[in-house]
Design an enzyme around this catalytic site. Structure first.
Site, PDB file in Angstrom:
ATOM      1  N   SER A 117      -7.196  -7.375 -64.884  1.00 18.32           N
ATOM      2  CA  SER A 117      -7.149  -5.930 -64.666  1.00 18.32           C
ATOM      3  C   SER A 117      -5.744  -5.468 -64.260  1.00 18.32           C
ATOM      4  CB  SER A 117      -8.135  -5.531 -63.564  1.00 18.32           C
ATOM      5  OG  SER A 117      -9.448  -5.927 -63.910  1.00 18.32           O
TER       6      SER A 117
HETATM    7  N1  SAH Z   1     -11.167  -9.514 -62.179  1.00 18.17           N
HETATM    8  C1  SAH Z   1     -10.818 -10.140 -63.412  1.00 18.17           C
HETATM    9  C2  SAH Z   1     -11.350  -9.291 -64.535  1.00 18.17           C
HETATM   10  C3  SAH Z   1     -11.739 -10.108 -65.674  1.00 18.17           C
HETATM   11  S1  SAH Z   1     -12.474  -9.154 -66.968  1.00 18.17           S
HETATM   12  C4  SAH Z   1      -9.314 -10.263 -63.536  1.00 18.17           C
HETATM   13  O1  SAH Z   1      -8.608  -9.336 -63.111  1.00 18.17           O
HETATM   14  O2  SAH Z   1      -8.835 -11.261 -64.076  1.00 18.17           O
HETATM   15  C5  SAH Z   1     -14.206  -9.267 -66.533  1.00 18.17           C
HETATM   16  C6  SAH Z   1     -14.779 -10.654 -66.498  1.00 18.17           C
HETATM   17  O3  SAH Z   1     -16.198 -10.518 -66.340  1.00 18.17           O
HETATM   18  C7  SAH Z   1     -14.584 -11.459 -67.769  1.00 18.17           C
HETATM   19  O4  SAH Z   1     -13.950 -12.661 -67.452  1.00 18.17           O
HETATM   20  C8  SAH Z   1     -16.001 -11.690 -68.289  1.00 18.17           C
HETATM   21  O5  SAH Z   1     -16.188 -12.948 -68.903  1.00 18.17           O
HETATM   22  C9  SAH Z   1     -16.814 -11.571 -67.015  1.00 18.17           C
HETATM   23  N2  SAH Z   1     -18.238 -11.251 -67.215  1.00 18.17           N
HETATM   24  C10 SAH Z   1     -18.791 -10.362 -68.075  1.00 18.17           C
HETATM   25  N3  SAH Z   1     -20.124 -10.330 -67.927  1.00 18.17           N
HETATM   26  C11 SAH Z   1     -20.428 -11.222 -66.939  1.00 18.17           C
HETATM   27  C12 SAH Z   1     -21.636 -11.655 -66.319  1.00 18.17           C
HETATM   28  N4  SAH Z   1     -22.836 -11.165 -66.672  1.00 18.17           N
HETATM   29  N5  SAH Z   1     -21.576 -12.583 -65.343  1.00 18.17           N
HETATM   30  C13 SAH Z   1     -20.385 -13.099 -64.955  1.00 18.17           C
HETATM   31  N6  SAH Z   1     -19.203 -12.734 -65.499  1.00 18.17           N
HETATM   32  C14 SAH Z   1     -19.215 -11.806 -66.484  1.00 18.17           C
END
Ligand code: SAH
Length: 216
Positions: free
Chosen positions: A65
């Site tokens: 993000s």
């Molecule tokens: N906070 C992270 C954001 C990653 S994007 C950063 O800044 O790096 C959101 C993440 O949520 C992705 O890695 C995706 O794989 C994960 N995600 C999506 N649906 C999910 C679920 N049901 N359970 C766990 N993770 C999930």
């Protein structure tokens, strides 16, 4: 040594230009963002963009993000160092590290094992021992250690998964982006005497929260 100094300077200007200028004022959040090396959570080939004002691609088609969004979500959680936090969507682990700077314990769930593994390596190297990473479907929360004083969802959903509201402690705060792909709004829920009070924060765009019943 020199590159460490450059990264510190880049973080400092990120604080001023991207965070403080847009109204982030919680000293603890700013100090955490000054400390955590965002460059460690992205591919070496993107190193020059580590402190750019944007989200960046990580593995598995996901994103790390934008720094401002990380700061805003963290500030919205009103962390004072004592809370246990459940994070859904570990991704790169950068937000996890920021939470770990400000919380007693962080449990973070990621559906992609490869992302969880990589994030785990970096978080361990940086010394965050009060972080636990779990591979699984975060829409179900993590009932075995509920309730949580704070819950942060870093992927966008049409609705807030009911399990997360159930696993939020009373007087707890949950932050989640809600809405369809183009029209997401970052929302904050405060649970008072068992009732959810919602507040809209800002419009945003996150990758989708993919639960057991959604298509991959
Ligand atoms: N906070 C992270 C954001 C990653 S994007 C950063 O800044 O790096 C959101 C993440 O949520 C992705 O890695 C995706 O794989 C994960 N995600 C999506 N649906 C999910 C679920 N049901 N359970 C766990 N993770 C999930």
């Amino acid at each position: 040594m020199e590159s460490a100094t450059q990264a510190e300077l880049a973080r400092h200007s990120m604080l001023r230009e991207q965070l403080q200028r847009r109204g982030i004022h919680d000293r603890r959040v700013l100090a955490a963002m000054q400390r955590v090396p965002r460059e460690r959570f992205i591919a070496a080939s993107l190193g020059g963009l580590a402190y750019a004002d944007r989200a960046l691609a990580i593995d598995c088609g996901q994103t790390i993000s934008q720094p401002y969004m990380v700061a805003l979500m963290t500030e919205s959680l009103e962390l004072s160092g004592h809370q246990r936090v459940l994070e859904i969507g570990t991704g790169s682990g950068y937000q996890t590290a920021i939470l770990a700077e400000l919380a007693r314990q962080v449990i973070s769930i990621e559906r992609h094992a490869e992302l969880q593994r990589k994030a785990g390596v970096v978080l361990r190297q940086l010394g965050y021992e009060h972080v636990r990473l779990v591979v699984g479907d975060g829409t179900l929360g993590h009932a075995s250690e509920a309730p949580y004083e704070r819950i942060l969802v870093t992927a966008g959903a049409a609705q807030c998964p009911p399990a997360l509201i159930e696993q939020l402690a009373d007087d707890g705060i949950l932050v989640i982006p809600l809405g369809g792909g183009e029209g997401q709004v970052l929302q904050r829920l405060v649970k008072r005497e068992g009732r959810a009070e919602w507040e809209a924060l800002v419009s945003c765009r996150f990758v989708p929260l993919v639960g057991a019943t959604d298509e991959v």
